[in-house]
Design an enzyme around this catalytic site. Structure first.
Site, PDB file in Angstrom:
ATOM      1  N   GLY A   1     -33.137 -46.448 -38.751  1.00  0.00           N
ATOM      2  CA  GLY A   1     -32.944 -45.613 -39.940  1.00  0.00           C
ATOM      3  C   GLY A   1     -34.245 -45.210 -40.602  1.00  0.00           C
ATOM      4  O   GLY A   1     -34.298 -45.002 -41.806  1.00  0.00           O
TER       5      GLY A   1
ATOM      6  N   LYS B   1     -33.028 -37.157 -40.339  1.00  0.00           N
ATOM      7  CA  LYS B   1     -32.829 -35.789 -39.865  1.00  0.00           C
ATOM      8  C   LYS B   1     -32.007 -34.962 -40.853  1.00  0.00           C
ATOM      9  O   LYS B   1     -31.056 -35.471 -41.450  1.00  0.00           O
ATOM     10  CB  LYS B   1     -32.093 -35.833 -38.524  1.00  0.00           C
ATOM     11  CG  LYS B   1     -32.876 -36.579 -37.460  1.00  0.00           C
ATOM     12  CD  LYS B   1     -31.995 -36.973 -36.285  1.00  0.00           C
ATOM     13  CE  LYS B   1     -32.766 -37.871 -35.336  1.00  0.00           C
ATOM     14  NZ  LYS B   1     -31.879 -38.543 -34.365  1.00  0.00           N
TER      15      LYS B   1
ATOM     16  N   GLU C   1     -37.054 -44.235 -28.487  1.00  0.00           N
ATOM     17  CA  GLU C   1     -35.968 -45.215 -28.531  1.00  0.00           C
ATOM     18  C   GLU C   1     -34.672 -44.643 -27.989  1.00  0.00           C
ATOM     19  O   GLU C   1     -34.538 -43.433 -27.801  1.00  0.00           O
ATOM     20  CB  GLU C   1     -35.752 -45.735 -29.956  1.00  0.00           C
ATOM     21  CG  GLU C   1     -35.193 -44.715 -30.916  1.00  0.00           C
ATOM     22  CD  GLU C   1     -34.617 -45.356 -32.183  1.00  0.00           C
ATOM     23  OE1 GLU C   1     -34.355 -46.565 -32.214  1.00  0.00           O
ATOM     24  OE2 GLU C   1     -34.406 -44.591 -33.144  1.00  0.00           O
TER      25      GLU C   1
ATOM     26  N   ARG D   1     -25.022 -45.050 -29.063  1.00  0.00           N
ATOM     27  CA  ARG D   1     -23.782 -44.692 -29.766  1.00  0.00           C
ATOM     28  C   ARG D   1     -23.645 -43.175 -29.776  1.00  0.00           C
ATOM     29  O   ARG D   1     -24.550 -42.469 -29.359  1.00  0.00           O
ATOM     30  CB  ARG D   1     -23.861 -45.184 -31.207  1.00  0.00           C
ATOM     31  CG  ARG D   1     -25.102 -44.647 -31.897  1.00  0.00           C
ATOM     32  CD  ARG D   1     -25.162 -44.942 -33.368  1.00  0.00           C
ATOM     33  NE  ARG D   1     -26.514 -44.942 -33.871  1.00  0.00           N
ATOM     34  CZ  ARG D   1     -27.240 -43.874 -34.187  1.00  0.00           C
ATOM     35  NH1 ARG D   1     -26.740 -42.669 -34.017  1.00  0.00           N
ATOM     36  NH2 ARG D   1     -28.472 -43.984 -34.641  1.00  0.00           N
TER      37      ARG D   1
END
Ligand code: ADP
Length: 447
Positions: free
Chosen positions: A164, A237, A288, A292
């Protein structure tokens, strides 16, 4: 195929999953916290169970409550959405131990890729470029100084368990490096209960380009092209698009192939995203894997015509991918903006409250993925994103024009949103010419 799925999430992604299930003839069990009790989308599920108080740690992150709801609701699978428990390898393992399919990757691959240092090692063994950096976790101050000397300043101190956009800091010299490593380790221990930090070369003004992949349990893996997500504020984002503008086809193909190699090396299946930074010379570096479905998945759905949530469900049910790489095309241009309940005039502070008026844009090329409606109360407890506006047209210039008029049509009252900033972005020539990078928003409007 499953007959009944539990949706372990809330808001727009819960609704997105319920919608996919309804089209597939699959029943859904929704769960909700007391803070979401009145949410309209719950009535679209076949059943809905309250799993606890508003605070996420007592509800959407409460594994025991969610598993109990799954048992009472008699489901065969759980879709975790994004955020919350979606990248919690322990949760994935508990589901499988309880004989409930987890709609996501195997927990072993998730655990390996969730640790950034291990993920870098996997990338290297798959022959995928990583950002130059330390050899694994930093153990001594001396090692940090030597690494910085080898790769050159500026460097980025990153937490191996970070996420995050948290747990990163830039160091431009020995003094700030020494202090930064200590502080970053303390912060990481507090935020992620893991003090491990490592160093990466700080790439100046990079673009963020990521590849959507899909893999099944039979060894097949494909990519669904890339997304550019360079427009960020504080590493979060705000605007995402596919294809990545001004990136030569050969580079796009190369990045996409690297992503497929990486997930195959990691023993990964289901949907996933491999993230890269691209420097000003179009050199790309792995950063990374997001194990998900991602917030920005709709832009990929628009350009490829493939429903990613349905694909996730099919893969989790053990089906073989019916897609062949050569058939997956990237058509036209799709752009998504995130509409957050935040106040742009007040340092983007969360702006919860009742939506007193809502008039949505529509017409050709417009998609709006959201659970909100006029009269909806945006609760203060969760992520501020309340919806995603997506456009899809034949060219990027047409998509920008479409987004401009859609943002103009958008009327929302009662809460503050990021729409004014989004309008500015779409009217800025640097965005239409794609002269942007991950620091563009901060450089242009925040300083
Ligand atoms: P998180 O897991 O917290 O999202 P990421 O590794 O995905 O962290 O990085 C998030 C963002 O931080 C990237 O999109 C980019 O803007 C910035 N970033 C990460 N690594 C670097 C780097 N080595 N150099 C410059 N910017 C970086």
């Amino acid at each position: 195929m499953f007959q009944r799925i539990l949706v372990a999430n809330r808001g727009e992604i819960a609704l997105r999953i319920i919608r996919a299930c309804r089209e597939m003839g699959i029943e859904t069990v929704a769960v909700y916290s007391e803070g979401d009790r009145d949410a309209h989308y719950l009535s679209l599920a076949n059943e809905a169970y309250c799993i606890g108080p508003a605070s996420a740690s007592d509800s959407y992150l409460n594994i025991k409550q969610i598993i109990s709801a799954a048992e009472v609701g008699n489901v065969q699978a759980i879709h975790p959405g994004y955020g919350f428990l979606s990248e919690n390898a322990h949760f994935a393992e508990v589901c499988r131990d309880c004989k409930i399919a987890f709609i996501g990757p195997p927990h072993e691959a998730m655990a390996k890729l969730g640790d950034k240092v291990t993920a870098r090692e996997i990338a290297e063994s798959a022959n995928v470029h990583t950002v130059p950096g330390s050899d694994g976790l930093l153990t001594t101050e001396q090692e940090a100084l030597e690494t910085a000397e080898r790769i050159g300043y500026p460097v980025l101190i990153k937490a191996t368990a970070g996420g995050g956009g948290k747990g990163m800091r830039v160091a431009r010299n020995d003094i700030s490096l020494k202090a930064g490593v200590k502080q970053a380790a303390q912060e990481a221990e507090k935020a992620f209960k893991n003090a491990g930090v490592y160093l990466e070369k700080y790439i100046e003004r990079p673009r963020h380009v990521e590849v959507q992949i899909l893999a099944d349990q039979h060894g097949n893996a494909v990519h669904l092209w890339e997304r550019d997500c360079s427009l960020q504020r504080k590493h979060q984002k705000l605007v995402e698009e596919s294809p990545a503008p001004n990136l030569p086809l050969a580079v796009r193909q190369d990045i996409c192939k690297s992503a497929v190699r990486l997930v195959q090396t990691a023993g990964y299946y289901n949907a996933g995203t491999v993230e890269f930074l691209v420097d000003q010379d179009n050199q790309y570096y792995f950063i990374e894997v997001n194990a998900r479905i991602q917030v920005e998945h709709p832009v990929t759905e628009q350009v490829t015509g493939i429903d990613l949530i349905k694909q996730q469900i099919r893969v989790a049910a053990g089906e073989e991918l019916s897609l062949r790489q050569r058939d997956i095309e990237c058509n036209g241009s799709a752009i998504e903006v995130r509409i957050n309940a935040e106040d742009p005039d007040n340092d983007f502070r969360g702006s919860p409250g009742r939506i007193t008026k809502l008039r949505l844009p529509g017409g050709p090329g417009v998609r709006f993925d959201s659970h909100v409606h006029e009269g909806y109360f945006v609760p203060p407890y969760y992520d501020s994103m309340i919806g995603k506006l997506i456009v899809h047209r034949e060219s990027r210039a047409e998509s920008i024009a479409c987004m401009r008029r859609a943002l103009d049509e958008f009327e929302i009252e009662g809460i503050k949103t990021t729409i004014p900033l989004l309008r500015k972005i779409f009217n800025h020539s640097a965005f239409s010419d794609f002269q942007v990078d991950t620091t563009f928003i901060e450089r242009t409007w925040m300083s």
